[in-house]
Design an enzyme around this catalytic site. Structure first.
Site, PDB file in Angstrom:
ATOM      1  CG  ASP A  44      -2.186   0.841   0.941  1.00  0.00           C
ATOM      2  OD1 ASP A  44      -2.782   0.682  -0.156  1.00  0.00           O
ATOM      3  OD2 ASP A  44      -2.549   1.669   1.784  1.00  0.00           O
ATOM      4  CB  CYS A 135      -8.720   4.891  -3.932  1.00  0.00           C
ATOM      5  SG  CYS A 135      -8.431   4.739  -5.690  1.00  0.00           S
ATOM      6  CE1 TYR A 139      -8.601   0.886   0.528  1.00  0.00           C
ATOM      7  CE2 TYR A 139      -7.238   1.667   2.316  1.00  0.00           C
ATOM      8  CZ  TYR A 139      -7.459   0.794   1.287  1.00  0.00           C
ATOM      9  OH  TYR A 139      -6.527  -0.181   1.012  1.00  0.00           O
ATOM     10  CE1 TYR A 165      -6.909   5.411   4.361  1.00  0.00           C
ATOM     11  CE2 TYR A 165      -6.241   3.613   5.815  1.00  0.00           C
ATOM     12  CZ  TYR A 165      -5.949   4.505   4.790  1.00  0.00           C
ATOM     13  OH  TYR A 165      -4.696   4.512   4.214  1.00  0.00           O
ATOM     14  CD  GLU A 207      -9.326   0.338  -3.559  1.00  0.00           C
ATOM     15  OE1 GLU A 207      -9.315  -0.101  -2.406  1.00  0.00           O
ATOM     16  OE2 GLU A 207      -8.433   1.074  -4.003  1.00  0.00           O
TER      17      GLU A 207
HETATM   18  C1  LIG Z   1      -5.300   0.221  -2.407  1.00  0.00           C
HETATM   19  C2  LIG Z   1      -5.745   1.446  -1.686  1.00  0.00           C
HETATM   20  N1  LIG Z   1      -6.901   2.069  -2.063  1.00  0.00           N
HETATM   21  C3  LIG Z   1      -7.255   3.217  -1.411  1.00  0.00           C
HETATM   22  C4  LIG Z   1      -6.528   3.743  -0.390  1.00  0.00           C
HETATM   23  C5  LIG Z   1      -7.001   4.972   0.330  1.00  0.00           C
HETATM   24  N2  LIG Z   1      -6.220   6.084  -0.038  1.00  0.00           N
HETATM   25  C6  LIG Z   1      -5.371   3.083  -0.043  1.00  0.00           C
HETATM   26  N3  LIG Z   1      -4.580   3.525   0.950  1.00  0.00           N
HETATM   27  N4  LIG Z   1      -4.983   1.916  -0.685  1.00  0.00           N
END
Ligand SMILES: Cc1ncc(CN)c(N)n1
Length: 224
Positions: A44, A135, A139, A165, A207
Site C-alpha cells: 500500500d 479508493c 476506504y 480511514y 480495489e
Molecule cells: C489500495 C488502496 N486504495 C485506497 C486507499 C485509500 N487512499 C489506499 N490507501 N490503498
C-alpha cells in the site's frame, strides 16, 4: 440523480464484495494474521506513492486555482499524513523507510497504479476523479463500518488503520472528490458518463484485487 449516486447504486454488488473481503473482515474482528497486514502495508505504501501522482495530475488538469490548490493539498496529505501511518506501522514491523521505498511492487500493485495513471494522464479532470474516487470513497466507508464495530478501533494493530480511514478529515477528502465528480459530470453526454462509469468500475474491481493480493501475499509467479 447525481452521477455519484448512480454509480453507488449500480455498483453496489461489486462494492459490497470489497467490504466483505476476508482481509477487511479480518481487520474488523482482529483475526487477520499480522504477516498479511505487513505485506499489505508495504504494497500500500508503494501504491500511495503512485496514487499521490494522480492527485498531481488533478492539479495539472484543474481549471481554477481553488481546485488546483485542493489537489495539491490532497497530494501533501497522502505523502505526509496517510503515508505517515504506513511509516509508523513499518517501524513497528522493523522495516526502515529506505526498505519500504525499495520494496518491489506486486503485479496487482503495478497493474492498479498504472491503470489509474494512464486514465488520469490521458483523460479530463473527470477521468482523474473517476479513477481515484473508489479508493477514497470505499476506504472511508470501510473505515466507518469497522469503526462502528464495538472494540474494533481499539485493536492494538488494526485500530490506527480503522481510526485513520473513519476520520473526519479522511471523510471530508472523500466527500470533496464525490462533489467534484458530480460537478464535472452535470450535463455530460451518455457516452461520456459511460466512459467514466467504466473507469470507476475498473478501479473498484482493482480495489478488490488489491485486498485479495494482500490476503494471499501474491507476487510474481515463481518468486517470493
Ligand atoms: C489500495 C488502496 N486504495 C485506497 C486507499 C485509500 N487512499 C489506499 N490507501 N490503498
Amino acid at each position: 440523480m447525481k452521477f455519484s449516486q448512480r454509480l453507488h447504486e449500480k455498483l453496489k454488488p461489486v462494492w459490497r464484495q470489497n467490504h466483505n473481503h476476508p482481509f477487511v473482515k479480518g481487520m474488523a474482528d482482529g483475526s487477520l494474521e499480522p504477516e498479511k497486514f505487513r505485506f499489505y502495508m508495504v504494497q500500500d505504501y508503494l501504491y500511495l506513492i503512485q496514487y499521490a501522482k494522480v492527485f498531481a495530475l488533478g492539479a495539472v488538469k484543474a481549471d481554477d486555482l481553488e481546485t488546483m490548490g485542493k489537489f495539491a493539498a490532497l497530494l501533501d496529505g497522502t505523502l505526509n499524513e496517510e503515508m505517515a501511518l504506513h511509516r509508523q506501522y513499518a517501524a513497528r514491523f522493523g522495516i526502515s523507510e529506505e526498505e519500504l521505498e525499495a520494496a518491489k511492487p506486486s503485479p496487482i500493485t503495478i497493474a492498479y497504479t498504472h491503470y489509474m495513471l494512464h486514465a488520469a494522464q490521458n483523460g479530463t479532470l473527470a477521468d482523474v476523479i473517476a479513477a481515484v474516487l473508489p479508493c477514497a470513497w470505499s476506504y472511508w466507508e470501510i473505515g466507518k463500518e469497522l469503526h462502528a464495530i464495538p472494540g474494533a478501533a481499539d485493536h492494538e494493530l488494526y485500530g490506527e488503520w480503522i481510526n485513520m480511514y473513519a476520520s473526519e478529515e479522511f471523510g471530508q477528502m472523500a466527500q470533496w472528490c464525490i462533489d467534484l465528480l458530480d460537478q464535472h459530470t452535470a450535463g455530460k453526454s451518455k457516452a461520456e458518463l459511460d466512459k467514466l462509469e467504466e473507469i470507476f468500475l475498473n478501479t473498484t474491481r482493482f480495489e478488490y484485487m488489491f485486498w485479495d493480493m494482500a490476503y494471499n501475499g501474491e507476487m510474481w509467479p515463481g518468486h517470493a
